[in-house]
Structure formats: C-alpha cells, structure tokens
Design an enzyme around this catalytic site. Structure first.
Site, PDB file in Angstrom:
ATOM      1  N   TYR A 163       0.834  -1.207   0.000  1.00 20.05           N
ATOM      2  CA  TYR A 163       0.000   0.000   0.000  1.00 20.05           C
ATOM      3  C   TYR A 163       0.868   1.256   0.000  1.00 20.05           C
ATOM      4  O   TYR A 163       0.634   2.182  -0.786  1.00 20.05           O
ATOM      5  CB  TYR A 163      -0.907  -0.012   1.222  1.00 20.05           C
ATOM      6  CG  TYR A 163      -1.828   1.180   1.338  1.00 20.05           C
ATOM      7  CD1 TYR A 163      -3.042   1.218   0.647  1.00 20.05           C
ATOM      8  CD2 TYR A 163      -1.496   2.265   2.138  1.00 20.05           C
ATOM      9  CE1 TYR A 163      -3.888   2.304   0.763  1.00 20.05           C
ATOM     10  CE2 TYR A 163      -2.334   3.363   2.259  1.00 20.05           C
ATOM     11  CZ  TYR A 163      -3.536   3.378   1.562  1.00 20.05           C
ATOM     12  OH  TYR A 163      -4.370   4.467   1.682  1.00 20.05           O
ATOM     13  N   LYS A 167       0.897   4.129  -3.000  1.00 23.25           N
ATOM     14  CA  LYS A 167       0.510   5.517  -2.797  1.00 23.25           C
ATOM     15  C   LYS A 167       1.672   6.461  -3.094  1.00 23.25           C
ATOM     16  O   LYS A 167       1.470   7.584  -3.568  1.00 23.25           O
ATOM     17  CB  LYS A 167      -0.006   5.719  -1.372  1.00 23.25           C
ATOM     18  CG  LYS A 167      -1.333   5.017  -1.102  1.00 23.25           C
ATOM     19  CD  LYS A 167      -2.425   5.480  -2.055  1.00 23.25           C
ATOM     20  CE  LYS A 167      -3.781   4.883  -1.722  1.00 23.25           C
ATOM     21  NZ  LYS A 167      -4.874   5.363  -2.600  1.00 23.25           N
TER      22      LYS A 167
END
Length: 257
Positions: A163, A167
């Site tokens: 993650y 991002k």
C-alpha cells in the site's frame, strides 16, 4: 464551482468512504457524476441514497473491476454516450490488505498481494487517466485528482509495504500527467489524507485509531468530507493555477517543511 454548470465527473471508488463523500460533494455543485466501485452492494446503496438527493438523471453508477482495462474502457464509453467524456476525474479507488494482526510484515508480503495492490491503486489510476486525458487535451480543460495517503509521504505507521509503495507511486504518476498535459488548462494534483474515519480505517475506538488520534494536533480523526472538500476545490476553476501539488489533509499529523 457554480461557474461550471453541467460538467461531467468520474469518481473511481465512489461507492464508499472518501469517494462517496466526493460524489456527494460534486453533485452539490451541479456536476453530473459517474462513479464505480467493486462491491455491487455498496454501489446500489450509494446510488439509491444519492438519487434521492440529486436526482437519478445526474448519476451513473456501475460495479466493475478497475484492474480490467476492457471494463474501464466500456465504462468511459458509456459515460460519453450518456452525457459526454468527463472533464473531471477523481481516482479514489484503493485497497490496503490487512489480516487479524494488521498489515502483512514486509518479509511476508507475497507477490500476489503486492501485484494486486499495485494493480488496483496504481494501474487502475493509469487506465482511468489514459481514458480521459485525450479528451481533456482536445477540449482544453481538465481536472484530475489522485487520492494518495500520508502513508506515501512519510515513514508508515500502520499501512503495509504494498500500500505504501502504491501511494508513493501516485506522486510519480501525478508528475508524468502534469508533463503530458502541459498547455491545455489541465491540472493534476494529489490529495494525501491522514487517518480518516472510514470502513478501511476500522472502528474509531480501536487501539490503532486511538493511537492515531493522539498524534493529530486538531484533536480528531478526519472525516471523508474533509477530503472531499479539498478535492472539490482542486477540481474547480478557482484552483486553475494549482498544478502538480500534493495537498495534505491530515489534521497536522504530518506537516512537511
């Protein structure tokens, strides 16, 4: 944004959380909004609630897999056929896999988990941007906002490796899009939320959220509308000279110099 009558927006991941708050906020600005999500239950529920407030004719909602290019292409073709190609794109779709003990430790992240997170969080954003950018260039106007995370801005405390990496990658995609849309009154910006009270964040009184609360100077967790308000401004004509920026929406938890 009252000076933007009947613009068309697409919100990826618009059936829950930040995406849903963004759909609602844009509808309040007389913008037609098409959105999609992965959960048919969430999509149907969101469409029913929004239609009551904004009118069914201003909303298009679909369930699809953002990792499937053919489904993305069909979705944007449907939007164009019903209204027009979108002037505004907000990419809020994202996943953050966690188990009973939280995020997968780095050394245990499987290639499958890694690839799935990148596919949804980054490749899906790329596919949506590829769908809208030629039209925005042709018409000489466009607004793109990618939803990142504080986890992609500083040392991660909660999120997993896949993650965080995904991002962070959105920052690079933002710069690429700025370079590829120059000279056409198109802006591309990144919003980086902190700890926001959504289903992804879990119960507000969880140990993780209580610890996050102690780090936030404003004294509360964020709300989806806090992020939606920032997005609404960035897609307005009033924000036409803000381009390639990262807007932190985190209550002061992370304040870069």
């Amino acid at each position: 944004m009252t000076d933007l009558p009947q613009r068309v927006a697409v919100v990826a991941g618009g059936s829950s959380g930040i995406g849903l708050a963004t759909v609602s906020s844009l509808l309040e600005q007389n913008i037609k909004v098409a959105f999609f999500g992965q959960s048919s239950e969430h999509v149907v529920s969101a469409k029913e609630k929004l239609s009551v407030r904004a009118g069914a004719g201003n909303i298009l909602a679909r369930t699809l897999e953002v990792t499937e290019r053919s489904q993305i292409v069909r979705f944007f073709d449907e939007v164009a056929s019903l209204w027009a190609m979108p002037d505004i794109l907000v990419y809020s779709a994202g996943i953050s896999p966690k188990g009973p003990c939280g995020a997968t430790p780095f050394v245990e992240v499987s290639p499958e988990e890694w690839q799935l997170v990148q596919a949804v969080n980054v490749t899906g954003a790329m596919l949506c941007c590829q769908a809208v950018l030629p039209h925005m260039i042709e018409q000489g106007f466009g607004r793109i906002v990618l939803v990142g995370s504080v986890a992609g801005r500083t040392i991660p405390r909660i999120a997993g490796a896949a993650y965080v990496t995904s991002k962070s990658a959105l920052s690079g995609l933002t710069r690429v899009l700025v370079a590829n849309s120059a000279g056409h009154d198109i802006t591309v910006n990144l919003v980086a939320p902190g700890r926001i009270a959504t289903d992804m964040a879990g119960p507000p009184d969880s140990e993780t959220n209580r610890a996050a609360l102690a780090r936030i100077p404003v004294g509360r967790l964020g709300k989806p509308y806090d992020v939606a308000a920032a997005i609404r401004f960035l897609v307005s004509e009033s924000a036409g000279f803000i381009n390639g920026a990262t807007l932190d929406v985190n209550g002061g938890e992370f304040a870069p110099l």
